[in-house]
Design an enzyme around this catalytic site. Structure first.
Site, short mmCIF file in Angstrom:
data_model
loop_
_atom_site.label_atom_id
_atom_site.label_comp_id
_atom_site.label_asym_id
_atom_site.label_seq_id
_atom_site.Cartn_x
_atom_site.Cartn_y
_atom_site.Cartn_z
N HIS B 63 -4.33 -4.85 7.41
CA HIS B 63 -3.66 -6.78 6.25
C HIS B 63 -2.39 -7.28 6.59
O HIS B 63 -1.65 -6.84 6.82
CB HIS B 63 -4.06 -5.92 5.50
CG HIS B 63 -4.81 -5.59 4.08
ND1 HIS B 63 -5.08 -4.47 3.04
CD2 HIS B 63 -6.13 -6.41 4.49
CE1 HIS B 63 -6.52 -4.95 3.41
NE2 HIS B 63 -7.29 -5.95 3.41
N ASP B 65 -0.15 -8.73 5.20
CA ASP B 65 1.69 -8.02 4.95
C ASP B 65 1.79 -7.09 5.76
O ASP B 65 3.07 -6.62 5.61
CB ASP B 65 1.82 -8.39 3.63
CG ASP B 65 0.32 -6.99 2.95
OD1 ASP B 65 -0.63 -6.90 3.31
OD2 ASP B 65 1.01 -6.13 2.08
N HIS B 267 6.45 -1.31 -1.48
CA HIS B 267 5.19 -2.27 -1.86
C HIS B 267 4.42 -2.55 -3.26
O HIS B 267 3.80 -2.35 -3.47
CB HIS B 267 4.03 -1.01 -1.13
CG HIS B 267 2.13 -2.34 -1.16
ND1 HIS B 267 2.01 -2.22 -1.81
CD2 HIS B 267 2.27 -3.18 0.59
CE1 HIS B 267 1.02 -3.42 -0.86
NE2 HIS B 267 1.05 -3.56 -0.19
#
Lengths: 301, 301
Positions: B63, B65, B267
């Site tokens: 992903h 990010d 996160h």
């Protein structure tokens, strides 16, 4: 409103809190993103530019400092629920790179992403209120410049003459668009007899990474404002040529040759902490030069 | 010195000046980069982390990010003239993506880039002073956690006993490494008769994006400090599960089950501006929790 906001003005490696290349052109309600270096999405947030209003992204070439931020921007647009189309104009190989990054993350974007590979010089987009053109510049790899033009405004009616020729009121809108008037009986009234030209449309040229080449001046002839890269100062003119970059004075020379009104310079090498010498050198050749500074919006007048 | 510096603590879309995931683990002279979200190279500069000392980069999953900043970091390392090898451990498809981005820019890196595709749980690197392991976590796509362990320090010599057994001075170094002493004439002297164990090696576990799963606790059992994602607060426990993420309380539950000493959580979803509630909720279950805050270094004790 026609202007450009600088999001990144540095070359290659980020330095001194300067970011890699990205700029946003605002033309009334339209936003155009020119190049998209790493962290462009953060810069858009920092300077409160609404990414939802960006409908066109133009990428000059595939050196990372001009496009590494694109995939992050696109995927964030998706996460934010964008639904309206986004058009990307860029060198062809970028499409596969973007698609591979979407595929490995199993991402299906919620909006139509139209990728247009740049192939030849000319008009890319011709809309009612603006047009976008591209032209080749001269770098180590395939590299493009862009011109964004606001369309020439409608002609103005010379009321005295229009009355003299007995032109009915309902036809005035068509006169503004340049049509001749043809009465049922009688001679055609030429448009230029009863209207006068409006102010010419303004234009912005973006000359991304390029070696000094007078052909660039020919390609951007007469635009209102141009951005031209200026990676080095004059004493590194040989290094600039070896790396297919320009010096500040060379950027100013292009501006003078092209007969433009305003010059912006940027893409400063990480070698330089102070930027004032770039301005001094450029202004010795083209006085109406400004440094492209991050977060600053320059009006195209 | 064993510690971790947070470069990015936000999930998905950057928000409130929080960046996507990246952390640097320092173990004496070695730096390990864990994930590399967009703008990690700028964060390394901001917090004065010397990128030349990073020899291992571990990417949990694809992903964006967690890896969009990698290509920019690698190409900058090249521009800065790095010559020593760099090891990347990541899901297999990343290799093609990186290579495609180097190819379109016609870049040949001046240093050896060793790409190691993650394939199964176990030891990735076993060096004298440290080791790196990976383990599977439970996300929407292939995703890995990592453990960095400092090797158990050499044993300490019990001088009184060593003298009593007439062990010569030249053999002391081998005693520290755990060897038995075998005199020419006579019985073997077992290492444990003349040495005592040193402090056990410390360890740091990085549990990237994952749904709550007690198996994660089993996999990181007994580490000194763990980072566990905590994307949501407790009232969004269903959303967390639907998106294969965890809540703050779930992260704390893993820490308690695993019997670790210190927990870091991060996160955080872009929904949340304030982070204090994450801390309060986690500490109600595992008191020795800290928020992973950008620019802060946490010592592993």
């Amino acid at each position: 409103m026609f202007g450009v906001t600088i999001l990144g003005n540095n070359s290659a490696i980020p330095a001194y809190d300067r970011h890699p290349t990205a700029q946003v052109v605002t033309l009334n309600e339209q936003l155009f993103l020119l190049d998209c270096g790493e962290a462009t999405q953060m810069q858009l947030s920092r300077y409160k530019v609404r990414r939802s209003r960006i409908n066109y992204i133009l990428i000059s070439h595939l050196h990372g400092d001009h496009y590494f931020g694109l995939i992050g921007l696109i995927t964030s647009m998706g996460l934010l629920g964008r639904e309206h189309p986004l058009h990307i104009y860029a060198p062809a190989p970028l499409q596969g790179i973007l698609q591979a990054q979407l595929d490995v993350a199993a991402i299906v974007l919620p909006f139509p992403l139209h990728f247009h590979a740049l192939q030849q010089e000319g008009v890319l987009v011709a809309e009612d209120k603006f047009s976008i053109e591209c032209f080749a510049v001269y770098h180590r790899i395939e590299c493009w410049g862009f011109i964004i033009r606001e369309n020439r405004k409608p002609r103005k009616i010379n009321k005295e003459q229009a009355l003299a020729y007995n032109i009915p009121g309902y036809f005035y809108e068509r006169l503004k668009n340049g049509d001749d008037y043809e009465p049922r009986n009688g001679e055609t009234v030429k448009n230029e007899w009863v209207t006068i030209p409006n102010t010419p449309g303004r234009s912005y040229a973006y000359c991304a990474d390029t070696i000094f080449n007078p052909e660039v001046a020919a390609k951007i002839k007469g635009v209102t404002m141009a951005y031209h890269e200026a990676t080095y100062l004059d004493n590194l003119i040989e290094r600039a040529a070896n790396r297919f970059h320009s010096t500040s004075k060379q950027a100013a020379t292009i501006a003078r040759l092209a007969g433009i009104k305003q010059l912006l310079i940027g893409h400063f090498s990480s070698k330089y902490e102070a930027l004032e010498p770039f301005l001094t050198e450029a202004q010795s050749i083209f006085p109406n030069t400004q440094l492209a500074l991050e977060g600053v919006s320059y009006r195209i007048l």
